[in-house]
Design a protein around this motif. Structure first.
Motif, mmCIF file in Angstrom:
data_model
loop_
_atom_site.group_PDB
_atom_site.id
_atom_site.type_symbol
_atom_site.label_atom_id
_atom_site.label_comp_id
_atom_site.label_asym_id
_atom_site.label_seq_id
_atom_site.Cartn_x
_atom_site.Cartn_y
_atom_site.Cartn_z
ATOM 1 N N PHE A 208 0.830 -1.205 0.000
ATOM 2 C CA PHE A 208 0.000 0.000 0.000
ATOM 3 C C PHE A 208 0.866 1.258 0.000
ATOM 4 O O PHE A 208 0.578 2.223 -0.717
ATOM 5 N N PHE A 209 1.935 1.263 0.773
ATOM 6 C CA PHE A 209 2.799 2.437 0.855
ATOM 7 C C PHE A 209 3.483 2.706 -0.490
ATOM 8 O O PHE A 209 3.540 3.855 -0.943
ATOM 9 N N VAL A 210 3.975 1.663 -1.123
ATOM 10 C CA VAL A 210 4.709 1.848 -2.379
ATOM 11 C C VAL A 210 3.774 2.230 -3.518
ATOM 12 O O VAL A 210 4.055 3.162 -4.288
ATOM 13 N N ARG A 211 2.641 1.556 -3.645
ATOM 14 C CA ARG A 211 1.793 1.727 -4.826
ATOM 15 C C ARG A 211 0.751 2.831 -4.662
ATOM 16 O O ARG A 211 0.388 3.479 -5.648
ATOM 17 N N ILE A 212 0.262 3.070 -3.464
ATOM 18 C CA ILE A 212 -0.813 4.038 -3.259
ATOM 19 C C ILE A 212 -0.293 5.361 -2.728
ATOM 20 O O ILE A 212 -0.751 6.438 -3.143
ATOM 21 N N ILE A 213 0.685 5.306 -1.823
ATOM 22 C CA ILE A 213 1.200 6.537 -1.220
ATOM 23 C C ILE A 213 2.323 7.148 -2.047
ATOM 24 O O ILE A 213 2.276 8.336 -2.398
ATOM 25 N N MET A 214 3.337 6.350 -2.379
ATOM 26 C CA MET A 214 4.516 6.889 -3.057
ATOM 27 C C MET A 214 4.332 7.080 -4.554
ATOM 28 O O MET A 214 4.809 8.068 -5.119
ATOM 29 N N SER A 215 3.667 6.161 -5.208
ATOM 30 C CA SER A 215 3.646 6.205 -6.681
ATOM 31 C C SER A 215 2.265 5.974 -7.276
ATOM 32 O O SER A 215 2.108 5.138 -8.175
ATOM 33 N N PRO A 216 1.251 6.691 -6.815
ATOM 34 C CA PRO A 216 -0.055 6.533 -7.479
ATOM 35 C C PRO A 216 -0.056 7.097 -8.897
ATOM 36 O O PRO A 216 -0.917 6.751 -9.704
ATOM 37 N N PHE A 217 0.922 7.983 -9.186
ATOM 38 C CA PHE A 217 0.980 8.628 -10.499
ATOM 39 C C PHE A 217 1.860 7.871 -11.490
ATOM 40 O O PHE A 217 2.066 8.352 -12.611
ATOM 41 N N ALA A 218 2.390 6.699 -11.110
ATOM 42 C CA ALA A 218 3.357 6.016 -11.966
ATOM 43 C C ALA A 218 2.756 5.651 -13.328
ATOM 44 O O ALA A 218 3.264 6.060 -14.375
ATOM 45 N N HIS A 219 1.695 4.879 -13.320
ATOM 46 C CA HIS A 219 1.075 4.486 -14.595
ATOM 47 C C HIS A 219 0.575 5.694 -15.390
ATOM 48 O O HIS A 219 0.813 5.777 -16.599
ATOM 49 N N PRO A 220 -0.126 6.643 -14.765
ATOM 50 C CA PRO A 220 -0.502 7.840 -15.539
ATOM 51 C C PRO A 220 0.696 8.579 -16.113
ATOM 52 O O PRO A 220 0.632 9.087 -17.244
ATOM 53 N N LEU A 221 1.799 8.637 -15.392
ATOM 54 C CA LEU A 221 2.983 9.325 -15.888
ATOM 55 C C LEU A 221 3.521 8.653 -17.144
ATOM 56 O O LEU A 221 3.899 9.333 -18.115
ATOM 57 N N PHE A 222 3.552 7.319 -17.173
ATOM 58 C CA PHE A 222 4.036 6.628 -18.362
ATOM 59 C C PHE A 222 3.141 6.908 -19.567
ATOM 60 O O PHE A 222 3.598 7.317 -20.638
ATOM 61 N N THR A 223 1.854 6.694 -19.389
ATOM 62 C CA THR A 223 0.935 6.764 -20.518
ATOM 63 C C THR A 223 0.717 8.187 -20.992
ATOM 64 O O THR A 223 0.367 8.408 -22.154
ATOM 65 N N VAL A 224 0.927 9.171 -20.113
ATOM 66 C CA VAL A 224 0.799 10.568 -20.517
ATOM 67 C C VAL A 224 1.776 10.905 -21.648
ATOM 68 O O VAL A 224 1.481 11.738 -22.513
ATOM 69 N N LEU A 225 2.936 10.256 -21.678
ATOM 70 C CA LEU A 225 3.889 10.482 -22.766
ATOM 71 C C LEU A 225 3.270 10.085 -24.108
ATOM 72 O O LEU A 225 3.450 10.774 -25.118
ATOM 73 N N THR A 226 2.533 8.988 -24.121
ATOM 74 C CA THR A 226 1.811 8.604 -25.341
ATOM 75 C C THR A 226 0.745 9.638 -25.675
ATOM 76 O O THR A 226 0.566 10.006 -26.843
ATOM 77 N N GLY A 227 0.037 10.111 -24.665
ATOM 78 C CA GLY A 227 -0.986 11.128 -24.898
ATOM 79 C C GLY A 227 -0.413 12.412 -25.453
ATOM 80 O O GLY A 227 -1.024 13.059 -26.308
ATOM 81 N N ILE A 228 0.768 12.813 -24.985
ATOM 82 C CA ILE A 228 1.408 14.012 -25.526
ATOM 83 C C ILE A 228 1.750 13.819 -26.996
ATOM 84 O O ILE A 228 1.586 14.732 -27.818
ATOM 85 N N GLY A 229 2.228 12.632 -27.349
ATOM 86 C CA GLY A 229 2.508 12.360 -28.755
ATOM 87 C C GLY A 229 1.274 12.497 -29.625
ATOM 88 O O GLY A 229 1.316 13.113 -30.703
#
Length: 452
Positions: A208-229
């Motif tokens: 919970f700490f790693v996936r919800i607290i520290m990095s909830p934006f990880a997957h959105p951050l990756f895919t946003v690069l595709t969206g910018i393209g």
């Protein structure tokens, strides 16, 4: 390529054309029905697969914990989309695709690829590492990018720039992360049930700490690069075919690369995860956040620069371009309409703001030679939508423009003035005209020759 006239014609009858009979597969209800069925089936299958791996109790615990970041992430992307808000159906489709279709594709493809590698190499440990660092980024980012591609192709009017690409990609990735977090948290809870761990020392708490607290934006951050393209591709001219194809592919490759580095961080040693998080993920998140906010401000400037042409033609009042180019003025206009006309009036003003923004972006693309062949028809459609709501929206926007207008500086004349009866005007003398202020705040006192 369409050209844009200097000023659109004055309000009149809408431009019409011959109606074409669409084929059965082009009808909206057929497309919506097929898409809804696909997503529903994907949701049922992914639900069964996740529940099988986590158990019923683990699934419920994972669901309760995984849902926590979803409202925050969705609200953040919706805030970015406030200048020209897209329809809710696009966001619902993006989230459902990420949570159901993309997650199902990822689970099936990742499992198949990992088993095949393990069988071919006879090394399950290396197969898991290769699957996490190579296979998973390729499969998952491709599955999420499919939602952005579908919106780009079939909802082209709603996909006009970088912010639209970021929002669709981010919401899709939020849905994907939601399902993935249910799986990870539910599995962690099942492990704790077997080992008897509880509290902070449990695997569930660490996950919970790693996936919800520290990095909830990880997957959105990756895919946003595709969206910018895709967003930059949407801004390109139609004749630039190579650029319109290469930009989304470049964004997708960057998303895969960032995803691979993130997944591989656990193999970089004891502090590899922290090093990648601090030196790579956080700066990338900050840079992309700055880019999106800067793009949003540029969109507001485009609204202020393009809409005066419609003021000259009589479609808008002089105050509207300023009010529509300010988020504060827009909010005040909606609040004013709500106070005086209730929710229907506020909704009409919000729609007026959205149509006016779309109109400004359409004209901006037309001036740059990037509008489609239906420029004139689309322009007339937007103008007619504005014209139908003008009676409600104009008073609200006029009020907002007056309330948010910057103060006008008054320059004092560079010669001394005197108050009544030849005495210098002071805050305490009857010849002083205005509020009592410190003498240093008014170097040249005002003079009123008609004051008795």
């Amino acid at each position: 390529m369409a050209t844009v006239p200097p000023y659109p014609p004055h309000p009149g009858a809408p431009v019409g054309g011959a109606l074409r009979h669409a084929h059965w597969w082009q009808r909206k209800w057929v497309r919506y029905g097929a898409l809804s069925t696909l997503l529903a089936l994907s949701g049922l299958v992914i639900l069964a697969l996740v529940r099988e791996q986590t158990g019923t109790e683990g699934f419920l615990v994972g669901l309760g914990l995984a849902v926590l970041p979803v409202p925050l992430l969705t609200a953040a992307f919706r805030w970015l989309d406030r200048v020209e808000p897209g329809p809710w159906r696009n966001l619902l489709f993006a989230f459902a695709w990420g949570a159901c279709a993309a997650a199902l594709i990822a689970i099936v493809a990742n499992s198949f690829a990992t088993r095949w590698i393990a069988t071919a190499t006879a090394d399950p440990s290396s197969a898991d590492t290769l699957g996490a660092t190579v296979i998973a980024p390729i499969v998952e980012e491709s599955a999420k990018a499919a939602a952005v591609l579908l919106v780009f192709l079939f909802r082209r009017r709603d996909f006009t720039g970088i912010v639209d690409g970021v929002v669709i990609a981010g919401v899709t990735a939020t849905g994907f992360a939601f399902t993935e977090n249910i799986l990870y948290l539910g599995t962690a809870f099942g492990t704790d049930q077997l080992t008897g761990d509880r509290g902070i020392a449990s695997v569930t708490a660490a996950t919970f700490f790693v996936r919800i607290i520290m990095s909830p934006f990880a997957h959105p951050l990756f895919t946003v690069l595709t969206g910018i393209g895709f967003g930059v591709s949407a801004l390109s001219a139609e004749r630039q075919h190579l650029r319109r194809v290469l930009l989304p592919l470049s964004g997708l490759l960057l998303a895969m690369g960032m995803h691979a580095i993130w997944n591989a961080s656990s193999t970089f040693g004891e502090y590899g995860f922290i090093a990648v998080y601090a030196a790579f993920m956080v700066p990338a998140f900050g840079l992309l956040t700055w880019l999106v906010i800067w793009t949003r401000q540029r969109e507001l400037r485009t609204v202020r620069e393009e809409l005066p042409a419609y003021t000259v033609a009589g479609w808008l009042t002089p105050a509207e371009p300023y009010a529509l180019g300010s988020m504060r003025a827009r909010r005040m206009a909606r609040e004013y309409a709500h106070r005086h006309g209730g929710r229907p009036a506020a909704r009409a003003v919000a729609q007026y703001e959205a149509y006016a923004t779309s109109l400004a972006f359409l004209r901006h693309r037309g001036r740059r030679g990037r509008a489609g062949a239906d420029f004139v028809v689309r322009e007339q459609e937007l103008l007619q939508e504005l014209w139908r709501r003008r009676d409600v929206a104009r008073p609200a926007l006029d009020h907002a423009a007056r309330a948010t207008a910057p103060p006008v500086a008054v320059t004092a004349p560079p010669w001394p003035l005197y108050g009544a009866y030849g005495y210098p005007a002071t805050p305490t003398h009857p010849g002083y005209f205005g509020q009592a202020t410190a003498p240093s705040a008014m170097p040249y006192p005002a003079y009123n020759p008609y004051r008795s």
